[in-house]
Design a protein around this motif. Structure first.
Motif, PDB file in Angstrom:
ATOM      1  N   ASP A  55       0.821  -1.221   0.000  1.00 37.13           N
ATOM      2  CA  ASP A  55       0.000   0.000   0.000  1.00 37.13           C
ATOM      3  C   ASP A  55       0.852   1.268   0.000  1.00 37.13           C
ATOM      4  N   THR A  56       2.148   1.127  -0.263  1.00 37.04           N
ATOM      5  CA  THR A  56       3.046   2.286  -0.287  1.00 37.04           C
ATOM      6  C   THR A  56       2.632   3.265  -1.386  1.00 37.04           C
ATOM      7  N   ARG A  57       2.663   4.541  -1.058  1.00 36.67           N
ATOM      8  CA  ARG A  57       2.411   5.574  -2.065  1.00 36.67           C
ATOM      9  C   ARG A  57       3.570   5.569  -3.058  1.00 36.67           C
ATOM     10  N   TYR A  83       0.352  -4.053  -5.596  1.00 36.72           N
ATOM     11  CA  TYR A  83       0.613  -2.651  -5.247  1.00 36.72           C
ATOM     12  C   TYR A  83      -0.610  -1.823  -5.618  1.00 36.72           C
ATOM     13  N   SER A  84      -1.087  -1.047  -4.656  1.00 41.27           N
ATOM     14  CA  SER A  84      -2.427  -0.474  -4.816  1.00 41.27           C
ATOM     15  C   SER A  84      -2.483   1.049  -4.811  1.00 41.27           C
ATOM     16  N   ASN A  85      -1.358   1.726  -4.610  1.00 43.97           N
ATOM     17  CA  ASN A  85      -1.384   3.191  -4.496  1.00 43.97           C
ATOM     18  C   ASN A  85      -0.409   3.775  -5.521  1.00 43.97           C
ATOM     19  N   SER A  87       0.713   6.043  -8.948  1.00 48.63           N
ATOM     20  CA  SER A  87       0.505   7.222  -9.791  1.00 48.63           C
ATOM     21  C   SER A  87       1.636   7.293 -10.806  1.00 48.63           C
TER      22      SER A  87
END
Length: 545
Positions: A55-57, A83-85, A87
């Motif tokens: 969940d790391t940005r 990995y879910s966060n 951009s």
């Protein structure tokens, strides 16, 4: 997100993984200061260790804004691995530059810039290669310690040097000198590890004079000196009396720089924290790590952890816990990480003995992600490949190792290609009926098999055992940059890898020195050396010659 949005994220103090997914050579040509290199090429091998929490940005960077660009492809793979966060930097590195923001060339830029900062802030004493040569000729009472890992030292070193890598300097030096008048001379290949090593001894309060060799082995070579090869001299582990002195010295360093120590219970609590990445790093030598280490820890020898931090830690503002056996190397390494601007750094008190848990032997290799399709790989034995290659126009070998490894030795007739650009590379190949992928041991080629099959019009097989198996079978290899289906900008080339070594060394050393001026214009650099005033670090001070 936009470049300006990314710049705001970099300064908010929260955890962030800024990952540049281009190939290593492209990354070294220009990247964002805070970016960590995570090539799409080898993402399966690297990402789990660099970014432990799913969940790391994360912000991914390439050099374009295309939907099929490297960052978009990387995002798809990372999402598939949980990995879910995620951009993307809109417009990639080009947009960052267009916003008037800085781009840095080279590798390990934060660590390299920190070394330059330390030399200027602390006025670390240094001598030229010419002075060292004069000292050798005159028989001066000195001890020459090479702060690089043993493999580098063994490959090439200064005459009379002894291997004593990184954090081992404070750990072992008190058993190497019995006269306070003996001058301790520290060197590395260039600048950073020599500066950090020499200053570590000074910070430890050793009574002996300490100097660093200006520009290390590169400076020696450029001054006309001859490097020696295959030396095996290694500084021995400390005696009990010497270790007592080293522990006391490391405790002085810990007090001076505010090094935090935690116990096993506190480590367990850190592991339970939600939303935080924790890196448990064993800063002893690799040999000691293999002989026995805490489960879940990763080998990160202290000197290399400071020299190339982004090889081990991919998340800004994460928590780092350092482990060794007696606290010396962990305290010294932690002091440098704190001065580099890392905030959440701790030493595990009592190290390997803290929890009473059984140590794990052997090497803790990376956890490889995305290997589900390996069961479907069509392996090709060595002698079956040999038979195919004896038939003109039938099989074609594509070697996916890095370009330096390819040039050092590959199967005759094999083409070099870069996995992340494989679709374009395959379009440049001559006609063939079978595509065979090769790499050092075959494992990397196996991971690329699905990519290759998706881009190939012919069947794809993977050489079992890779080029190592080819050599083991007694079959010949070719060398050099032949049959290049892609550019050799896949990795960073050190000065020692160039044909004109002297020109490359000169350019590299100037690049290191120039980093100090460049970081003065970069926001968010939080170097802090307690030995000098904060506002003086950009004014070079005269070194002791």
């Amino acid at each position: 997100m936009s470049a300006i949005e990314l710049q705001r994220l970099l300064s908010d103090g929260a955890e962030l993984a800024l990952l540049d997914v281009r190939d290593g050579g492209q990354f070294s040509a220009g990247h964002i200061f805070a970016a960590v290199s995570l090539p799409l090429n080898r993402m399966e091998w690297l990402v789990d260790a660099l970014v432990p929490r799913r969940d790391t940005r994360m912000v991914l960077v390439d050099d374009c804004d295309a939907q099929d660009g490297m960052a978009a492809i990387a995002a798809g793979r990372l999402a598939a691995w949980g990995y879910s966060n995620l951009s993307l930097l809109g417009g990639g590195l080009s947009a960052w530059k267009a916003a008037g923001l800085q781009v840095f060339s080279g590798v390990y830029v934060p660590s390299k810039a920190f070394g330059e900062y330390v030399e200027h802030a602390c006025a670390t004493p240094c001598i030229s290669a010419a002075t060292l040569r004069d000292w050798m000729r005159s028989g001066k009472d000195m001890l020459l310690l090479d702060s690089r890992p043993y493999e580098e030292f063994h490959r090439y070193s200064l005459p009379g040097g002894i291997a004593c890598p990184g954090a081992e300097l404070v750990h072992r030096v008190f058993g190497l000198v019995d006269n306070d008048q003996t001058t301790i001379v520290v060197n590395c290949a260039g600048r950073t590890r020599g500066i950090i090593g020499a200053q570590a001894l000074i910070n430890a309060g050793i009574a002996n004079p300490v100097v660093v060799v200006e520009n290390g082995t590169a400076g020696w070579h450029l001054s006309g000196g001859t490097l020696v090869h295959a030396r095996t001299e290694v500084a021995p582990p400390p005696t009990p009396r010497a270790l007592h002195k080293a522990i006391a010295a490391s405790q002085r360093i810990a007090r001076r720089f505010g090094v935090s120590e935690i116990d096993a219970g506190q480590l367990a609590a850190l592991r339970q924290r939600s939303g935080r990445n924790l890196y448990l790093l064993d800063v002893r030598t690799p040999e000691e790590y293999q002989a026995g280490h805490l489960p879940g820890s990763r080998s990160a020898p202290g000197g290399q952890l400071v020299q190339s931090t982004d090889d081990y830690v991919g998340v800004r503002n994460a928590c780092l816990v350092l482990v060794d056996d007696n606290g010396v190397r962990a305290r010294v390494t932690a002091s440098w990480l704190l001065q580099m601007g890392c905030k959440d750094v701790h030493v595990l008190r009592d190290g390997l003995h803290s929890a009473g848990a059984a140590l794990r032997r052997g090497w803790q290799g990376p956890r490889i992600l995305g290997g589900e399709h390996l069961a479907q790989v069509d392996w090709l034995p060595v002698f079956e490949l040999k038979a195919w290659l004896e038939q003109p126009g039938q099989a074609l070998v594509v070697d996916l190792d890095d370009s330096l490894t390819y040039a050092a030795g590959h199967i005759p007739g094999a083409w070099f290609a870069v996995r992340s650009r494989l679709r374009q590379s395959l379009g440049r190949l001559p006609e063939h009926r079978l595509l065979v992928l090769a790499s050092r041991d075959g494992q990397f080629a196996a991971l690329a098999a699905a990519d290759a099959q998706a881009a190939s019009r012919v069947p794809v097989r993977v050489l079992r055992g890779g080029t190592q198996a080819w050599r083991t079978a007694g079959l010949p290899c070719a060398t050099g940059f032949q049959h290049m289906a892609d550019r050799n900008d896949d990795i960073w080339y050190s000065p020692y890898d160039h044909d004109d070594r002297s020109a490359a060394m000169t350019a590299y050393l100037q690049w290191e020195v120039d980093l100090l001026g460049q970081i003065s214009k970069e926001s968010g650099v939080d170097f802090n050396c307690a030995a000098a005033a904060q506002d003086n670090f950009l004014q070079p001070q005269e070194n002791v010659r």
